[in-house]
Scaffold this motif. Sequence first.
Motif: not given
Length: 324
Positions: A182-185, A190-193, A197-199, A160-165
Motif C-alpha cells: 500500500k501507498v499512504t499519501a 503520484f501514479i500506481v501501476r 508480478s510487480s507493483m 491497471g494504472e491510475a494517477l492520484f491527485e
Amino acid sequence: MTGKPEAEAAVWFARLGDDARERERHRGLAEWRAERPANAAALAEMDALWADLEHVAALSFYDEKARRKPAATAIDKGARPPLSVIPSRLWWSAAGAAAMAAMLLLFLAHPFSNSQIFETAVGGQRIASLPDTSRVTLNTDSRVAARFTANERLITLDRGEALFEVSRDPNRPFIVQTHLGKVTALGTKFIVRDRGSSMEVTLLEGKVLVDPDKDGQTSFIMTPGQRVRIGTAGTALVDKPSLEAVTAWRSGGLVLQDMSAAAAVGEMNRYGQKPITLDRSADVAECRVSGVFRVADTERFAHILARICGLRLEQRDDRYLLIP
C-alpha cells in the motif's frame, strides 16, 4: 469542534435543522465547513440524509379513520386519553423523531461506507472526482474501488494504472492498496501501476509512504521524481525515470526508451483491441525500441516495429503478426 467530521456535521444539523442547509445563514457553519475538505464532504452527506428524513417525516404514522372518529368515552380532567384520541401530530412527531434518531445513528456508525467503483476498458481513460475533492485518472483497462470512512480514505487498485491527485487532510490518510502493498499519501500526486508480478509507484509531487505487504520488507518514504518497483519475491528497485514518459499516457502517448521489442509490444498491447504478436521464430533479442507513439494507432506501431527489427508484418483478422 475537534471531533470526527461526520459527528460534527450531525451536530450542526441537529442544532440548526433546515437552516444547516443554508450555509450563508450561519457564519459558524460556513467557517467550520471551510476548515478542511472532510468537513465539506460530511456536510454534503448529511444534507442528503436530511432530505431523506424529510421524506420519512412526510409519511402518515397514524390511522386517518381513527383521527376523524370522535372519542367513545369522556375524558376526565387530568386522565390519560385513550390511544385513539391522541392528537395525530403527536404520533407524527414521535415517529418522525424516532426515524430521525435512527437514521442519524446509522449515519454516524457507517459514514461513507459504500464503495465507489471506477473502471476503464482497453484503450480507455477516465477522470473521476472523489468525495474529498481528490481526483483519480485511470489509464487503459484499470479498476479502482474507493471507500471513505471517518478515519481513512481507502482506494483499492484492482488492476491497471491510475494517477492520484490528493487533497490534503491530515486527519484521514489517503491509502492506495494493491495486492503487493500500500501507498499512504498526504496532499500529493503520484501514479500506481499493478503489473501483476510487480507493483510500481512513481511520485510526481509531495511525499508518500510505501508499505510492502511482504513479510520482512520495511516501509520507506519516497521523494519526488522517484519510482519504486516491488516484486512478489520481495525485491524493491528504485530509479528516477523521465516523468514525461511516465505520464505520457494521459495525453494518448507512449514513450519508449531503449526497450526490448517484446516489452514494447507488451506496452502497446495494453491499449489496442487488436494485439501485436511476435512469432516464436522471430529473433528479436537484439532489437531495441525508442520513440514516441500514439496508443490509438496500433497498426502504425506494428509497421514501425517490423522495420526496426527486420521483420514482416502479416495483418490477420484477430492480430498483427510479426514474422521473420
